[in-house]
Write a protein that holds these residues in place. Structure first.
Motif, mmCIF file in Angstrom:
data_model
loop_
_atom_site.group_PDB
_atom_site.id
_atom_site.type_symbol
_atom_site.label_atom_id
_atom_site.label_comp_id
_atom_site.label_asym_id
_atom_site.label_seq_id
_atom_site.Cartn_x
_atom_site.Cartn_y
_atom_site.Cartn_z
ATOM 1 N N PRO A 151 0.819 -1.216 0.000
ATOM 2 C CA PRO A 151 0.000 0.000 0.000
ATOM 3 C C PRO A 151 0.856 1.270 0.000
ATOM 4 C CG PRO A 151 -0.073 -1.096 2.136
ATOM 5 C CD PRO A 151 0.585 -2.034 1.195
ATOM 6 N N ARG A 152 1.972 1.214 0.713
ATOM 7 C CA ARG A 152 2.873 2.379 0.737
ATOM 8 C C ARG A 152 3.478 2.600 -0.645
ATOM 9 N NH1 ARG A 152 3.177 0.253 5.919
ATOM 10 N NH2 ARG A 152 3.179 1.783 7.588
ATOM 11 N N ASP A 153 3.890 1.505 -1.263
ATOM 12 C CA ASP A 153 4.470 1.564 -2.596
ATOM 13 C C ASP A 153 3.462 2.175 -3.569
ATOM 14 O OD1 ASP A 153 6.126 1.137 -4.756
ATOM 15 O OD2 ASP A 153 5.596 -0.990 -4.966
ATOM 16 N N ALA A 154 2.212 1.691 -3.504
ATOM 17 C CA ALA A 154 1.181 2.189 -4.422
ATOM 18 C C ALA A 154 0.942 3.681 -4.221
ATOM 19 C CB ALA A 154 -0.110 1.404 -4.218
ATOM 20 N N TYR A 160 1.947 10.493 -3.832
ATOM 21 C CA TYR A 160 1.720 11.027 -2.486
ATOM 22 C C TYR A 160 3.023 11.090 -1.685
ATOM 23 C CZ TYR A 160 -3.253 10.529 -3.337
ATOM 24 O OH TYR A 160 -4.516 10.655 -3.862
ATOM 25 N N ASP A 161 3.113 12.093 -0.805
ATOM 26 C CA ASP A 161 4.248 12.181 0.123
ATOM 27 C C ASP A 161 3.891 11.387 1.359
ATOM 28 O OD1 ASP A 161 5.478 13.952 -1.596
ATOM 29 O OD2 ASP A 161 4.491 15.676 -0.655
ATOM 30 N N LEU A 162 4.578 10.293 1.558
ATOM 31 C CA LEU A 162 4.235 9.409 2.666
ATOM 32 C C LEU A 162 4.948 9.832 3.938
ATOM 33 C CD1 LEU A 162 2.291 7.095 2.153
ATOM 34 C CD2 LEU A 162 4.226 5.539 2.352
ATOM 35 N N VAL A 163 4.204 9.956 5.024
ATOM 36 C CA VAL A 163 4.835 10.200 6.325
ATOM 37 C C VAL A 163 4.426 9.041 7.243
ATOM 38 C CG1 VAL A 163 5.007 12.697 6.195
ATOM 39 C CG2 VAL A 163 2.900 11.663 7.037
ATOM 40 N N GLU A 164 5.298 8.683 8.190
ATOM 41 C CA GLU A 164 4.983 7.559 9.077
ATOM 42 C C GLU A 164 4.561 8.075 10.441
ATOM 43 O OE1 GLU A 164 4.712 4.376 8.524
ATOM 44 O OE2 GLU A 164 5.379 4.459 6.431
ATOM 45 N N MET A 165 3.525 7.483 10.976
ATOM 46 C CA MET A 165 3.161 7.836 12.352
ATOM 47 C C MET A 165 3.913 6.927 13.316
ATOM 48 S SD MET A 165 -0.809 6.797 12.283
ATOM 49 C CE MET A 165 -1.328 5.787 10.940
ATOM 50 N N GLN A 166 3.789 7.248 14.590
ATOM 51 C CA GLN A 166 4.594 6.565 15.597
ATOM 52 C C GLN A 166 4.370 5.054 15.628
ATOM 53 O OE1 GLN A 166 4.019 8.164 19.467
ATOM 54 N NE2 GLN A 166 6.045 7.538 20.149
ATOM 55 N N GLU A 167 3.138 4.626 15.653
ATOM 56 C CA GLU A 167 2.838 3.196 15.665
ATOM 57 C C GLU A 167 1.850 2.905 14.537
ATOM 58 O OE1 GLU A 167 2.479 1.377 19.909
ATOM 59 O OE2 GLU A 167 1.771 3.433 20.102
ATOM 60 N N PRO A 168 2.342 2.845 13.289
ATOM 61 C CA PRO A 168 1.408 2.685 12.168
ATOM 62 C C PRO A 168 0.584 1.404 12.256
ATOM 63 C CG PRO A 168 3.694 2.399 11.442
ATOM 64 C CD PRO A 168 3.744 2.926 12.845
#
Lengths: 239, 464
Positions: A151-154, A160-168
């Protein structure tokens, strides 16, 4: 051209059809012929997760029969994909005649982003720009299917600019009937999730699961926009 | 009794308690980070976990044999071994041992098993004062509360609350911001207890069959005081706490400390093989080992056998999103968190613990961290199926689920029901959300989505 049967999931069919429509458009844009077997209803997960095994089995058998004629099955839902791929073989493992059919369906069922990136190696015709997205890993999809990257790859491929939250991969609090059996705990869990998402400064919180989506939208109000990856990815078709 | 409603009510109290939420979040985060770091230091933690799961399964497959070997070797080392089938048997036996030795004071080193058999109540009823000597256990004993975490029983308490409890105990105000003063006071008070006690009672972290030894781990040294200062030591172990060899014990201990607190080893690891010998300068004159079943053997060769592989590290509690909100007291028994939701119905009956298998979203975070890779989510599903079979879910749920499944198995009927529902929901719609009057609202403050004006399949018919 690949022929793909769409498992739209009951929640999408009845409550969020726009996710199903986006899925059809994506698969068509990626060069697939999409089929929608109308005999499908629900994968049986709500019943299986609540301990209602005979009911779950009946729906599993219906679903297997509906999708047997096709070479590939795609669902815009990590948890329903898990039900078809991981739980059906368990649930029907000792049923003469069904065990084999369950394994066959399991082997050709894919979650949408997995199918797009890993099977089709799909790249969108246009790219979205300037939208910061945090992705919420739904529990079954990341733990039982091991799908964290697709899903991140897609989303990245779509611009989209992907950002990660603390506990995805911290649970959003849905858990099907859990969310109505224990609403206080469920809502407290959702509140934590939303806080971690808003901490990233993301414009949108994305998920591959209609259940998580429904749960998080129920408490998000104006804090953060929550979208299914299908609708986000479909936006790249006309960006 | 812990029904769904009991769990809900207790959890709601914990959620409303901002202080407790802060304490829980800080403590579980510390444990989680510690575990991740400590396992990353191993050359191949996953391989060790796989190996350990196999060791545990193989041990359980021949459990009786290993327990008998253990008994023989423990007897040869001079210990006395007692087999207890029920909690009452064990509590009665230990109380009788205390009476036999004229003990008025019993010092204890943290043991969930003695918590499980309500030993403190039994001792008090027999006029023996039990004193918990693990700092966390002592704190909750002073607060008259049950433990809320398998390895951090007072995890829900803040430093200020601890200072208040200790101040009451010593009779003068102690500073909440000086941990040194607090622990020094605790040490002074507990030393007096160790010296005065007539009996020492401990749990068992792991028992080793090949030498008949019991192993105890602590971080405060209280374990070795309890097991060596009083003249009599009683160790209480569940039947599952056993390994055949020291090699297996090494894997157990390495994974236990790392999974629990993030330490490579606990600070103190005490090995007890029988009472003091003639040449030993100190140590108990008698060692009694209580081997407790209390429902555990029912799990053998059942879908719940894997639950007996648990080594009580508490890692599953620290990652569980439900535990992190609800806290340990909501589980209503000494075994909280995901593993507690499996074990408590085994020990106390699923009828009494019917709410616990429901207290999960089946997210699987527990399986991710379990050192023995116990498939907790799958066993939660098993318990839920048992609850349906034994009619432990409310009638309206049984009727509702069956009705829903029936409708979903008939697409034409589904279409009809949908049309009725879509018309009906108009009465309660506002801004595309269903707003039911508070009392009828199943989701608390959460908005419920409405049925779409047109289902996907209608769109499909026009756009296929």
């Amino acid at each position: 051209m690949q022929r793909v049967a769409l498992f739209v999931t009951c929640l999408v069919d009845q409550v969020m059809p726009e996710i199903g429509i986006a899925t059809v458009r994506l698969l068509r844009a990626a060069g697939c012929e999409v089929v929608f077997p109308e005999a499908q209803t629900c994968c049986g997960q709500p019943f299986f997760n609540s301990g209602f095994r005979p009911e779950a089995r009946r729906l599993a058998e219906r679903t297997i029969a509906a999708f047997e004629p096709f070479d590939a099955v795609v669902a815009p839902s990590g948890s329903c994909t898990t039900m078809l791929r991981v739980e059906y073989p368990h649930l029907l493992g000792d049923r003469p005649g069904w065990a084999h059919r369950a394994r066959e369906l399991a082997a050709k069922t894919y979650e949408l982003s997995e199918f797009l990136t890993q099977v089709l190696d799909w790249d969108p015709p246009r790219r979205v720009a300037g939208v910061r997205v945090a992705y919420h890993d739904s529990c079954h999809m990341c733990r039982l299917l091991g799908l964290r990257e697709p899903p991140r790859d897609a989303l990245r491929r779509a611009g989209y600019d992907l950002v990660e939250m603390q506990e995805p991969d911290r649970c959003c609090g849905f858990g099907g009937l859990f969310s109505v059996r224990m609403p206080e705990v469920s809502n407290a869990m959702t509140a934590e999730k939303l806080a971690q998402a808003t901490d990233t400064g993301a414009h949108v919180l994305a998920t591959a699961d209609p259940g998580c989506l429904m749960q998080m939208r129920g408490l998000a109000r104006e804090r953060v926009r929550i979208e299914h990856i299908a609708t986000l990815l479909a936006a790249s078709l006309e960006a | 009794m812990v029904s769904v409603d009991d769990f809900r009510r207790k959890a709601a109290e914990a959620i409303a308690d901002a202080r407790m939420q802060g304490a829980l979040e800080r403590a579980t985060a510390k444990f989680r980070e510690g575990r991740t770091r400590a396992l990353a230091e191993l050359p191949d933690a996953d391989a060790l976990r796989d190996h350990f799961k196999r060791v545990r399964a193989a041990t359980l497959a021949r459990l009786a044999e290993h327990l008998e070997t253990f008994e023989q070797n423990a007897l040869a080392a001079g210990a006395q071994v007692h087999w207890c089938e029920t909690a009452e048997d064990a509590a009665r036996l230990i109380t009788a041992l205390a009476a036999q030795h004229g003990a008025r004071l019993a010092v204890k080193s943290k043991s969930m098993t003695t918590e499980e058999i309500h030993l403190n109540h039994a001792l008090e009823a027999a006029n023996v004062q039990p004193v918990e000597t693990d700092l966390g256990e002592w704190i909750i004993q002073l607060a008259h509360e049950p433990p809320s975490h398998i390895i951090g029983p007072a995890i829900h308490k803040t430093r200020e609350q601890v200072a208040a409890l200790f101040s009451r105990e010593v009779g003068r105000p102690l500073p909440p911001d000086d941990v040194g003063v607090l622990t020094a006071e605790a040490r002074r008070l507990l030393r007096e207890k160790f010296l005065a006690a007539g009996i020492g009672i401990s749990g068992v972290n792991v028992a080793v069959a090949e030498t008949g030894s019991v192993v105890l781990v602590t971080n405060e040294g209280n374990g070795r005081m309890v097991t060596s200062v009083p003249p009599v030591h009683v160790a209480v172990m569940g039947i599952e706490k056993i390994v055949p060899t020291w090699r297996d014990a090494a894997a157990w201990l390495a994974l236990l400390a790392r999974s629990a607190t993030g330490q490579p080893m606990s600070i103190y690891t005490s090995v007890i093989t029988g009472p003091a010998r003639a040449e030993d300068p100190d140590g108990p004159r008698e060692v009694h080992i209580v081997i407790l079943d209390n429902g555990r053997s029912r799990a053998l060769a059942s879908p719940f056998e894997e639950a007996l592989q648990c080594i009580r590290c508490g890692a599953c509690l620290n990652v569980c999103p439900v535990y992190r909100e609800a806290g340990g007291h909501a589980y209503g028994n000494p075994y909280s968190g995901p593993i507690g939701a499996i074990v408590a119905p085994l020990l106390f009956g699923v009828e009494a613990m019917s709410g616990l298998p429901q207290a999960s979203t089946l997210c699987g975070a527990c399986l991710d961290v379990c050192p023995a890779r116990i498939d907790i989510p799958r066993m939660l599903l098993e318990w839920r199926a048992v609850e349906v079979e034994r009619r432990l879910v409310p009638w309206y749920e049984r009727v509702g689920e069956r009705l829903a499944a029936w409708v979903l198995a008939h697409p034409r009927l589904l279409r009809l029901v949908r049309r009725l529902a879509a018309t009906g929901q108009r009465l309660f719609l506002r801004d595309g959300q269903i707003r039911l009057p508070g009392r009828w609202h199943p989701a608390g403050e959460r908005d419920l989505p409405a049925l779409a004006s047109r289902p996907f399949r209608d769109w499909w018919r026009e756009n296929a």
